[in-house]
Design a protein around this motif. Sequence first.
Motif, short mmCIF file in Angstrom:
data_model
loop_
_atom_site.label_atom_id
_atom_site.label_comp_id
_atom_site.label_asym_id
_atom_site.label_seq_id
_atom_site.Cartn_x
_atom_site.Cartn_y
_atom_site.Cartn_z
N MET A 1 38.97 74.81 1.23
CA MET A 1 39.99 75.66 1.46
C MET A 1 40.83 76.05 -0.32
N VAL A 2 40.29 74.81 -1.14
CA VAL A 2 40.47 75.13 -2.49
C VAL A 2 39.29 74.95 -3.33
N ASP A 3 38.96 75.79 -4.03
CA ASP A 3 37.69 75.54 -5.01
C ASP A 3 37.67 74.38 -5.93
N ASP A 4 38.84 73.79 -6.36
CA ASP A 4 38.69 72.73 -7.47
C ASP A 4 39.55 71.59 -6.75
N LEU A 5 39.04 70.71 -6.52
CA LEU A 5 39.68 69.46 -5.81
C LEU A 5 40.52 68.89 -6.90
N ALA A 6 40.32 69.00 -8.13
CA ALA A 6 41.31 68.33 -9.11
C ALA A 6 42.52 69.19 -9.31
N SER A 7 42.50 70.34 -8.91
CA SER A 7 43.90 71.00 -8.75
C SER A 7 45.07 70.42 -7.85
N VAL A 8 44.22 69.41 -6.93
CA VAL A 8 45.56 69.02 -5.94
C VAL A 8 46.00 67.79 -6.78
N THR A 9 47.30 67.75 -7.06
CA THR A 9 47.83 66.59 -7.78
C THR A 9 48.40 65.73 -6.97
N PRO A 10 48.37 64.53 -7.10
CA PRO A 10 48.87 63.41 -6.19
C PRO A 10 50.17 62.99 -6.27
N THR A 11 51.09 64.05 -6.08
CA THR A 11 52.39 64.03 -6.37
C THR A 11 53.37 63.40 -5.40
N MET B 1 41.54 52.12 5.42
CA MET B 1 40.95 51.19 5.90
C MET B 1 40.97 51.34 7.56
N ILE B 2 39.67 50.79 7.92
CA ILE B 2 39.33 50.81 9.46
C ILE B 2 39.33 49.61 9.91
N THR B 3 40.01 49.03 10.87
CA THR B 3 39.95 47.90 11.36
C THR B 3 39.76 47.81 12.99
N GLU B 4 39.12 46.80 13.58
CA GLU B 4 38.90 46.96 14.94
C GLU B 4 39.77 45.74 15.75
N THR B 5 40.44 46.06 16.79
CA THR B 5 41.06 44.77 17.72
C THR B 5 40.89 45.31 18.93
N GLU B 6 40.35 44.67 19.86
CA GLU B 6 40.40 44.64 21.17
C GLU B 6 39.55 46.08 21.81
N GLU B 7 38.64 46.22 20.75
CA GLU B 7 37.56 47.52 21.22
C GLU B 7 38.21 48.62 20.62
N VAL B 8 39.32 48.86 19.90
CA VAL B 8 39.98 49.89 19.66
C VAL B 8 40.03 50.00 18.08
N LEU B 9 39.54 51.05 17.46
CA LEU B 9 39.37 51.24 16.10
C LEU B 9 40.86 51.80 15.42
N HIS B 10 41.33 51.05 14.39
CA HIS B 10 42.45 51.53 14.00
C HIS B 10 42.15 52.35 12.42
N LEU B 11 42.55 53.22 12.03
CA LEU B 11 42.79 53.99 10.73
C LEU B 11 43.95 54.08 10.15
N ASP B 12 44.17 53.36 8.98
CA ASP B 12 45.46 53.41 7.98
C ASP B 12 44.93 54.03 6.94
N ALA B 13 45.46 54.95 6.39
CA ALA B 13 45.03 55.86 5.05
C ALA B 13 46.25 56.38 4.44
N ILE B 14 45.98 56.34 3.12
CA ILE B 14 47.20 56.98 2.32
C ILE B 14 46.40 58.07 1.84
N ALA B 15 47.21 59.06 2.06
CA ALA B 15 46.88 60.72 1.55
C ALA B 15 47.89 61.00 0.43
N ARG B 16 47.14 61.70 -0.53
CA ARG B 16 47.96 61.82 -1.76
C ARG B 16 47.70 63.50 -1.94
#
Length: 143
Positions: free
Chosen positions: A38-48, A88-103
């Motif tokens: 979508m954007v040419d320069d990833l560095a232009s996305v500031t983690p505000t 972070m991807i963890t597995e409990t009782e055959e279910v994968l859980h994803l927890d992510a920090i997006a900036r």
Amino acid sequence: MPYRYLPDIATADVAFEAWGETREEMFCAAADALTNVMVDDLASVTPTEEIVISLANEELDLLLFSFLQELIFLKDARCFLLRVPRIMITETEEVLHLDAIARGERIDNERHPMMVDVKAVTLHLFSVWRQENDWWARVVLDI
């Protein structure tokens, strides 16, 4: 750059492969590949601003699919461009859980001239696999 675009896979769409030593690294690389379409320069996305993403699925490939779809949803619904430095991807009782920090930040047309608008992740050729010591994903995006 832990991803590459595949020019001969889909005529009207964009395809890429992303990889990493861990599932989490591969997910982060796929997120960057998505945003870089979508954007040419990833560095232009500031983690505000920071957004927490939590998802679950029984299958790793469908977890990646849902994760990328969530990033597209946040772009469409809240006008956010996001990078994902930590997952972070963890597995409990055959279910994968994803927890992510997006900036990232809201789209600013002056600083983020959009190259194309990604509408969705497709299931066409979508796959996740382990090869030797790396995790790989192939993704086709509907633009």
